[in-house]
Design a protein around this motif. Structure first.
Motif, PDB file in Angstrom:
ATOM      1  N   LEU A  42      39.229  50.245   2.495  1.00 49.21           N
ATOM      2  CA  LEU A  42      40.668  50.374   2.282  1.00 49.21           C
ATOM      3  C   LEU A  42      41.383  49.146   2.833  1.00 49.21           C
ATOM      4  N   ALA A  43      42.482  48.789   2.198  1.00 48.56           N
ATOM      5  CA  ALA A  43      43.308  47.679   2.672  1.00 48.56           C
ATOM      6  C   ALA A  43      44.749  48.154   2.728  1.00 48.56           C
ATOM      7  N   ALA A  44      45.645  47.277   3.236  1.00 41.76           N
ATOM      8  CA  ALA A  44      47.048  47.664   3.406  1.00 41.76           C
ATOM      9  C   ALA A  44      47.663  48.066   2.068  1.00 41.76           C
ATOM     10  N   THR A  45      47.308  47.371   1.006  1.00 36.24           N
ATOM     11  CA  THR A  45      47.787  47.722  -0.340  1.00 36.24           C
ATOM     12  C   THR A  45      46.594  47.665  -1.291  1.00 36.24           C
ATOM     13  N   PRO A  46      46.664  48.402  -2.404  1.00 37.17           N
ATOM     14  CA  PRO A  46      45.536  48.408  -3.345  1.00 37.17           C
ATOM     15  C   PRO A  46      45.198  47.009  -3.862  1.00 37.17           C
ATOM     16  N   SER A  47      46.222  46.148  -3.978  1.00 45.20           N
ATOM     17  CA  SER A  47      45.966  44.827  -4.548  1.00 45.20           C
ATOM     18  C   SER A  47      45.308  43.884  -3.552  1.00 45.20           C
ATOM     19  N   SER A  48      45.332  44.241  -2.262  1.00 47.54           N
ATOM     20  CA  SER A  48      44.704  43.354  -1.279  1.00 47.54           C
ATOM     21  C   SER A  48      43.281  43.787  -0.934  1.00 47.54           C
ATOM     22  N   VAL A  49      42.758  44.751  -1.657  1.00 51.30           N
ATOM     23  CA  VAL A  49      41.367  45.173  -1.454  1.00 51.30           C
ATOM     24  C   VAL A  49      40.431  44.036  -1.837  1.00 51.30           C
ATOM     25  N   ARG A  50      39.377  43.868  -1.035  1.00 53.95           N
ATOM     26  CA  ARG A  50      38.439  42.771  -1.298  1.00 53.95           C
ATOM     27  C   ARG A  50      37.190  43.337  -1.997  1.00 53.95           C
ATOM     28  N   VAL A  51      36.828  42.718  -3.087  1.00 54.16           N
ATOM     29  CA  VAL A  51      35.650  43.144  -3.830  1.00 54.16           C
ATOM     30  C   VAL A  51      34.556  42.118  -3.600  1.00 54.16           C
ATOM     31  N   ASP A  52      33.462  42.510  -2.937  1.00 56.12           N
ATOM     32  CA  ASP A  52      32.430  41.500  -2.777  1.00 56.12           C
ATOM     33  C   ASP A  52      31.391  41.605  -3.891  1.00 56.12           C
ATOM     34  N   LEU A  53      30.701  40.496  -4.069  1.00 56.96           N
ATOM     35  CA  LEU A  53      29.800  40.377  -5.223  1.00 56.96           C
ATOM     36  C   LEU A  53      28.669  41.394  -5.173  1.00 56.96           C
ATOM     37  N   ALA A  54      28.254  41.758  -3.955  1.00 61.56           N
ATOM     38  CA  ALA A  54      27.133  42.689  -3.827  1.00 61.56           C
ATOM     39  C   ALA A  54      27.470  44.033  -4.472  1.00 61.56           C
ATOM     40  N   VAL A  55      28.702  44.489  -4.261  1.00 64.98           N
ATOM     41  CA  VAL A  55      29.104  45.767  -4.837  1.00 64.98           C
ATOM     42  C   VAL A  55      29.262  45.651  -6.352  1.00 64.98           C
ATOM     43  N   ALA A  56      29.887  44.558  -6.765  1.00 64.80           N
ATOM     44  CA  ALA A  56      30.078  44.361  -8.208  1.00 64.80           C
ATOM     45  C   ALA A  56      28.720  44.308  -8.915  1.00 64.80           C
ATOM     46  N   ALA A  57      27.699  43.764  -8.245  1.00 65.96           N
ATOM     47  CA  ALA A  57      26.372  43.669  -8.860  1.00 65.96           C
ATOM     48  C   ALA A  57      25.658  45.019  -8.864  1.00 65.96           C
ATOM     49  N   LEU A  58      26.004  45.867  -7.897  1.00 65.91           N
ATOM     50  CA  LEU A  58      25.352  47.186  -7.807  1.00 65.91           C
ATOM     51  C   LEU A  58      25.644  48.056  -9.032  1.00 65.91           C
ATOM     52  N   LEU A  59      26.883  47.993  -9.492  1.00 64.66           N
ATOM     53  CA  LEU A  59      27.326  48.957 -10.502  1.00 64.66           C
ATOM     54  C   LEU A  59      26.554  48.869 -11.820  1.00 64.66           C
ATOM     55  N   PRO A  60      26.454  47.681 -12.432  1.00 67.11           N
ATOM     56  CA  PRO A  60      25.690  47.629 -13.679  1.00 67.11           C
ATOM     57  C   PRO A  60      24.210  47.949 -13.469  1.00 67.11           C
ATOM     58  N   ALA A  61      23.672  47.594 -12.297  1.00 67.82           N
ATOM     59  CA  ALA A  61      22.263  47.894 -12.024  1.00 67.82           C
ATOM     60  C   ALA A  61      22.049  49.406 -11.927  1.00 67.82           C
ATOM     61  N   LEU A  62      22.991  50.093 -11.271  1.00 65.29           N
ATOM     62  CA  LEU A  62      22.908  51.554 -11.187  1.00 65.29           C
ATOM     63  C   LEU A  62      23.033  52.186 -12.570  1.00 65.29           C
ATOM     64  N   ALA A  63      23.965  51.662 -13.354  1.00 62.99           N
ATOM     65  CA  ALA A  63      24.175  52.204 -14.703  1.00 62.99           C
ATOM     66  C   ALA A  63      22.897  52.053 -15.531  1.00 62.99           C
ATOM     67  N   TYR A  64      22.222  50.927 -15.356  1.00 60.25           N
ATOM     68  CA  TYR A  64      20.974  50.705 -16.097  1.00 60.25           C
ATOM     69  C   TYR A  64      19.913  51.718 -15.662  1.00 60.25           C
ATOM     70  N   ARG A  65      19.783  51.908 -14.341  1.00 63.42           N
ATOM     71  CA  ARG A  65      18.752  52.827 -13.840  1.00 63.42           C
ATOM     72  C   ARG A  65      19.023  54.269 -14.247  1.00 63.42           C
ATOM     73  N   LEU A  66      20.285  54.623 -14.424  1.00 69.69           N
ATOM     74  CA  LEU A  66      20.643  56.007 -14.765  1.00 69.69           C
ATOM     75  C   LEU A  66      21.054  56.128 -16.237  1.00 69.69           C
ATOM     76  N   SER A  67      20.580  55.214 -17.061  1.00 70.56           N
ATOM     77  CA  SER A  67      20.813  55.275 -18.523  1.00 70.56           C
ATOM     78  C   SER A  67      22.284  55.412 -18.874  1.00 70.56           C
ATOM     79  N   GLY A  68      23.122  54.753 -18.108  1.00 71.40           N
ATOM     80  CA  GLY A  68      24.552  54.727 -18.433  1.00 71.40           C
ATOM     81  C   GLY A  68      25.364  55.834 -17.808  1.00 71.40           C
TER      82      GLY A  68
END
Ligand SMILES: [Mg+2]
Length: 272
Positions: A42-68
């Protein structure tokens, strides 16, 4: 467009202090993930949330493992969620289920919203003008009052929001308050995160799978109730009473748990 709105039953009062960490996900799981406070700190405002690459990379990999069968379930708008994870197009429910992009990419918008939105917006804008540290986020069908930067105003903001909803005339019964961490939202009645999960579970990509939902806030309890209804299970992130069966202590623990799934050479179909 124009789908009839339907909400899940409000989570029952039965709460528990879940202590156990969740088991690994099975290959026949459907995974539903809240974003703020679950995938991202969580951050002070939704727009100041930091997205790191590790999390962004997790999502498509999870989707692949769980057939979407992976969907984001958030209070943000879908457009806002997409901006957080550019280039990744997942099924997503926005504004607590008021809008939903299915696994086939179809956008569903539920209901037109009851009358009174303009009046509520005006009253909340007056509130923001009178007090520093408040921020009104207009999501279109939902109004979110953020007070994370002015925590001393919490009870005042909640009281005011309650009064506004109660005095919004005939429309009052059609609006709901959705409290969260540093936020109170005013949203149309009839949709919630649980309703969104039930809708996803009726789609071919998700149908017949075991739903698992991970979330950190009060609004996620609707989703916890929905997965329980379908024989699945839920993970509460952070402290607080919950109806979820399992708990992870913070965002980092969620990431480790998700990453462990990807390290498994093959995912078991059912639990041992
Ligand atoms: Mg959250």
């Amino acid at each position: 467009m124009g789908d009839a709105g339907r909400g899940t039953a409000a989570p029952r009062a039965a709460r528990r202090t879940a202590r156990r960490e969740p088991p690994p996900l099975a290959a026949n799981s459907a995974l539903f993930l809240d974003i703020d406070g679950t995938l991202l700190d969580l951050a002070a405002t939704p727009s100041s949330v930091r997205v790191d690459l590790a999390v962004a990379a997790l999502l498509p990999a999870l989707a692949y493992r769980l057939s979407g069968a992976v969907a984001l379930i958030t209070g943000r708008t879908i457009a806002d969620a997409d901006q957080l994870f550019p280039g990744i197009v997942l099924p997503v429910a926005g504004q607590h289920g008021l809008e939903r992009r299915g696994a086939d990419g179809t956008l569903h918008v539920y209901g037109e919203g009851p009358p009174g939105l303009g009046w509520l917006r005006g009253e909340l804008m007056h509130l923001v003008e009178r007090h520093s540290g408040l921020w009104l986020e207009d999501k279109g069908a939902t109004l979110a009052m953020h007070y994370r930067a002015a925590p001393g105003l919490a009870s005042y903001v909640h009281r005011t929001a309650r009064r506004l909803v109660a005095t919004s005339g005939a429309a009052g019964a059609e609006w709901r308050l959705q409290p969260g961490k540093g936020i109170v939202e005013i949203k149309p009645a009839g949709r919630d995160k649980g309703a969104a999960i039930l809708d996803f579970m009726a789609e071919p990509t998700f149908l017949g799978r075991l739903p698992v939902f991970v979330g950190d806030d009060q609004t996620d309890e609707f989703g916890f109730a929905a997965v329980a209804l379908l024989g699945g299970w839920a993970v509460k992130v952070g402290p607080g009473l919950t109806r979820a069966q399992y708990r992870l202590r913070d965002v980092n623990a969620v990431r480790r748990w998700l990453a462990a799934l990807l390290r498994q050479p093959s995912i078991p179909e059912v639990y041992a």
